[in-house]
Design an enzyme around this catalytic site. Sequence first.
Site, PDB file in Angstrom:
ATOM      1  N   THR A 284      17.449  58.996  24.568  1.00 19.05           N
ATOM      2  CA  THR A 284      17.459  60.198  23.732  1.00 19.05           C
ATOM      3  C   THR A 284      16.038  60.696  23.459  1.00 19.05           C
ATOM      4  O   THR A 284      15.725  61.160  22.368  1.00 19.05           O
ATOM      5  CB  THR A 284      18.239  59.985  22.402  1.00 19.05           C
TER       6      THR A 284
ATOM      7  N   LYS B 119      20.603  60.297  35.333  1.00 16.64           N
ATOM      8  CA  LYS B 119      21.758  60.032  34.488  1.00 16.64           C
ATOM      9  C   LYS B 119      22.729  61.195  34.731  1.00 16.64           C
ATOM     10  O   LYS B 119      22.284  62.322  34.988  1.00 16.64           O
ATOM     11  CB  LYS B 119      21.255  60.009  33.034  1.00 16.64           C
TER      12      LYS B 119
ATOM     13  N   GLU C 276      18.790  50.160  26.357  1.00 15.82           N
ATOM     14  CA  GLU C 276      18.321  51.516  26.026  1.00 15.82           C
ATOM     15  C   GLU C 276      18.454  51.739  24.525  1.00 15.82           C
ATOM     16  O   GLU C 276      19.551  51.832  23.996  1.00 15.82           O
ATOM     17  CB  GLU C 276      19.152  52.554  26.796  1.00 15.82           C
TER      18      GLU C 276
ATOM     19  N   ARG D 282      17.295  57.976  17.937  1.00 15.60           N
ATOM     20  CA  ARG D 282      18.109  58.790  17.024  1.00 15.60           C
ATOM     21  C   ARG D 282      18.037  58.289  15.601  1.00 15.60           C
ATOM     22  O   ARG D 282      18.685  58.844  14.713  1.00 15.60           O
ATOM     23  CB  ARG D 282      19.582  58.734  17.447  1.00 15.60           C
TER      24      ARG D 282
HETATM   25  C1  3PG Z   1      25.136  58.536  24.254  1.00 11.62           C
HETATM   26  O1  3PG Z   1      24.138  59.176  24.487  1.00 11.62           O
HETATM   27  O2  3PG Z   1      25.627  58.391  23.114  1.00 11.62           O
HETATM   28  C2  3PG Z   1      25.729  57.866  25.412  1.00 11.62           C
HETATM   29  O3  3PG Z   1      26.137  58.805  26.314  1.00 11.62           O
HETATM   30  C3  3PG Z   1      26.790  56.906  25.073  1.00 11.62           C
HETATM   31  O4  3PG Z   1      28.012  57.480  25.195  1.00 11.62           O
HETATM   32  P1  3PG Z   1      29.289  56.628  24.794  1.00 11.62           P
HETATM   33  O5  3PG Z   1      29.161  56.326  23.332  1.00 11.62           O
HETATM   34  O6  3PG Z   1      30.443  57.542  25.108  1.00 11.62           O
HETATM   35  O7  3PG Z   1      29.274  55.384  25.647  1.00 11.62           O
END
Ligand code: 3PG
Length: 196
Positions: free
Chosen positions: A61, A121, A34, A38
């Site tokens: 995201t 999710k 994934e 960002r």
């Molecule tokens: C995110 O969107 O950053 C994910 O949820 C990852 O979360 P984590 O860094 O706590 O694994």
Amino acid sequence: MGVAPVIPVLVIEDAATARPLAQALVKGGLRVLEVTMRTGAALEAIQEMKKVEGAIVGAGTVVNPDQFAQVVDADVEFIVSPGLTERLADPIIASGVPFLPGTATAGDIMRGLDLGLTHFKFFPAETSGGLKALKALAAPFYQARFCPTGGISLATAPEWLAFEPILCVGGSWVTPKGASYEQVEQLAREAAGLRR
Ligand code: 3PG
């Protein structure tokens, strides 16, 4: 969600690192990747990762229809969003690209079920009440399946994965900042070996 127990959540700053990173993850046994939207490098990173044999590359995201259009152009294999809005969900569902929207409440899950979705999710997993909260939420929604993400680690993943409605977990722990590709491969191998 059934390919590997862990979906690495990737924030790629430099597209030049994307291909060797994907190679390390796939070699370690994590094929579903994934790439979060960002960073300015995300779309190029997706293209680079798609060149890696065995990699199943999706976008994370994704929060609005403009980003959806961008990632569809990039020919992603799945889309993850932190939350669920009709404005985003409608075009994604119409496109047929597998969609994993974030949910944290009963209302979120009901909205998703109304749209015909069953796989969600659970985000942000730890701060939304952790496994205890998801167990309570999952009880009335027997048809729903989940990928909790947010605050999960190699140490805590097994208890999540032991709960039947959870098909996999997401996390960034397999790609810590500054890690070498060899280290990422080893972290991926540990994550891929988790039992469901
Ligand atoms: C995110 O969107 O950053 C994910 O949820 C990852 O979360 P984590 O860094 O706590 O694994």
